[in-house]
Design an enzyme around this catalytic site. Structure first.
Site, PDB file in Angstrom:
ATOM      1  CE1 TYR A   1      50.925   1.268 -16.578  1.00 58.96           C
ATOM      2  CE2 TYR A   1      51.207   1.427 -14.173  1.00 58.96           C
ATOM      3  CZ  TYR A   1      51.415   1.828 -15.720  1.00 58.96           C
ATOM      4  OH  TYR A   1      52.115   2.962 -15.906  1.00 58.96           O
TER       5      TYR A   1
ATOM      6  CG  ASN B   1      56.751   7.700 -18.429  1.00 65.04           C
ATOM      7  OD1 ASN B   1      55.766   7.305 -19.206  1.00 65.04           O
ATOM      8  ND2 ASN B   1      56.763   7.849 -17.214  1.00 65.04           N
TER       9      ASN B   1
ATOM     10  CG  HIS C   1      50.163   6.807 -19.758  1.00 62.88           C
ATOM     11  ND1 HIS C   1      51.323   7.366 -20.220  1.00 62.88           N
ATOM     12  CD2 HIS C   1      50.517   6.591 -18.652  1.00 62.88           C
ATOM     13  CE1 HIS C   1      52.620   7.193 -19.608  1.00 62.88           C
ATOM     14  NE2 HIS C   1      51.820   6.873 -18.475  1.00 62.88           N
TER      15      HIS C   1
END
EC number: 1.11.1.6
Length: 492
Positions: free
Chosen positions: A348, A138, A65
């Site tokens: 993350y 997404n 990303h």
């Protein structure tokens, strides 16, 4: 003079140049030298600071990303779901919550064209009164793999060849030939949806299964879906080449220009609900991220609307330093045992600490807008002003209490330690069903994309046979078309 009154901000710019420490700079054009043509002096602090700052302008690129664009706005509840969740920001129709949203491509680098065939990220940060809630999804409702153990290998396969730095089909098809669970995702990626026209005209999905919990403590599985009010539009191959050739940042520009013109992008939020007691009633596992929940038996429920009405002020500060993490939830929303979600909860936050430092949640776009309190002190780049004398818990000098307890999922889990696959894999039914919903011309484009990919000279006969076998199990006519055009007999 209050040293905290003038925090670093362009709002306090002076009309003349200064160093970072505030000293005036009377010449920002010439280095300090011995005479007119002599050597530059090391004592030219302004020059050294200017170069050193420039040398450190870039931060580590997101491992996925990397290419993205952000915008700000609000989320407004339009339908009452307080019977499903005690989340404060969903408490009643009319409640508005400020948000920041980041759209992105997934695999390619920070400056890559926005017209490449690639999933798109759709991440929303809700600044609620009970802390930040990050819904990190997404544009497709499913994913390539169902267990996060496979995620690093999957990304390595999709990324460029480490020797040549070229993304190559043979590597992708080799890896996923070992993972038939990926077929459903490929019915989206190799479909016309694989190249969205721009960020405004694409759907979004939370992808993973979460849990909603109401005030009584009742838990229900939930999936989140964003539907654009302006409809879904995509680019076919020739269009993508033309658009990308003219402007490799076309989607970023479209988003920025639309908001500047007052044409605010809007999405409706819908949810699907499954009671945990009913999860065994389906021919798929509701916690399997490679599956969708059929809307004919699990209908979409409207919740609210997302409106983006303000562009970011600075791309680096509010896009590059913007950090999302699926671990950031609020009371009334919880995780599920979705294996991919469980690994994302750790990964993350870990990558943000690598990219931005341990205090990344103090950066303005990541910090909560509500009051908060803990003893997470100091560390690299800590710029939070604190004047407490007590930095431990508990203390009679600073009687901070625990927050009010909020409900979490009640089930008691038992089992033995093991590494195993889920029981209901059912890898071929949903991909086949989706393919059969395509119009004939759309099916033909899907077949052509697969023929092109499988025609890569480094894709072996064995790998072609495996893929044709997979697609035959999903849809017999699809497998026959691929086998005929590639002159390969499927290996069942």
């Amino acid at each position: 003079m209050d040293p905290y009154k003038y925090r670093s901000s362009s709002a306090f710019n002076t009309p003349f140049w200064t160093t970072n420490s505030g000293a005036p700079v009377w010449n920002n054009n010439s280095s300090l030298t011995v005479g007119t043509r002599g050597p530059i002096l090391l004592e030219d602090y302004h020059l050294v600071e200017k170069l050193a700052n420039f040398d450190r302008e870039r931060i580590p690129e997101r491992v996925v990303h990397a290419r993205g664009a952000s915008a700000k706005g609000f989320f407004e509840v339009t339908h009452d779901i307080s019977h499903l969740t005690c989340a404060d920001f969903l408490r009643a129709p009319g409640v508005q919550t400020p948000v920041i949203v980041r759209f992105s491509t997934v695999i390619h680098e920070r400056g890559s064209p926005e017209t490449l065939r690639d999933p798109r990220g759709f991440a929303v940060k809700f600044y609620t009164r009970e802390g930040n809630f990050d819904l990190v999804g997404n544009n497709f409702p499913v994913f390539f793999v169902r267990d996060g153990m496979k995620f690093p290998d999957m990304v390595h396969a999709l990324k460029p060849n480490p020797k040549s730095h070229i993304q190559e089909n043979w590597r992708i098809l080799d890896f996923f030939s070992h993972h038939p669970e990926s077929l459903h995702m490929f019915t989206f990626l190799f479909d016309d949806l694989g190249v969205p026209q721009d960020y405004r005209h694409m759907e979004g999905s939370g992808v993973n299964t979460y849990t909603l919990i109401n005030k009584a403590g009742k838990a229900q599985y939930v999936k989140f879906h964003w539907k654009p009010t302006c409809g879904v539009k995509c680019l076919l191959e020739d269009e993508a080449i033309k658009v990308g050739g003219a402007n490799h940042s076309h989607a970023t520009k479209d988003l920025y220009d639309s908001i500047s013109a007052g044409n605010y992008p809007e999405w409706k939020l819908f949810i699907q609900i499954i009671e945990p007691d009913h999860e065994d009633k389906f021919d798929f596992d509701p916690l399997d991220v490679t599956k969708t929940w059929p809307e004919d038996i699990i209908p979409l429920m409207p919740v609210g609307r997302l409106v983006l009405n303000k562009n970011i002020d600075n791309f680096f500060a509010e896009n590059e330093q913007l950090a999302f993490c699926p671990a950031l939830i609020v009371p009334g929303v919880y995780y599920s045992d979705d294996k991919l979600l469980q690994t994302r909860i750790f990964s993350y936050a870990d990558t943000q600490r690598h990219r931005l430092g341990p205090n990344y949640l103090q950066l303005p776009p990541n910090a909560p807008k509500c009051a908060h309190h803990n003893n997470h002190h100091e560390g690299l780049m800590n710029f939070m002003h604190r004047d407490e004398e007590v930095n431990y818990f508990p203390s009679r000098f600073d009687p901070v209490r625990h927050a009010e307890r909020h409900p979490i999922p009640p089930p008691v889990l038992t089992g033995k330690r093991d590494r195993c696959m889920i029981e209901k894999e059912n890898n071929f039914k949903q991909p086949g069903e989706r393919y059969r919903t395509f119009a004939p011309d759309r099916q033909e484009r899907f077949v052509c994309r697969w023929v092109d990919a499988l025609s890569d000279p480094r894709v072996t006969h064995e790998i072609r046979s495996i893929w044709i076998s997979y697609w035959t199990q999903a849809d017999k006519s699809l497998g026959q078309k691929l086998a005929s055009r590639l002159n390969v007999r499927p290996t069942m």
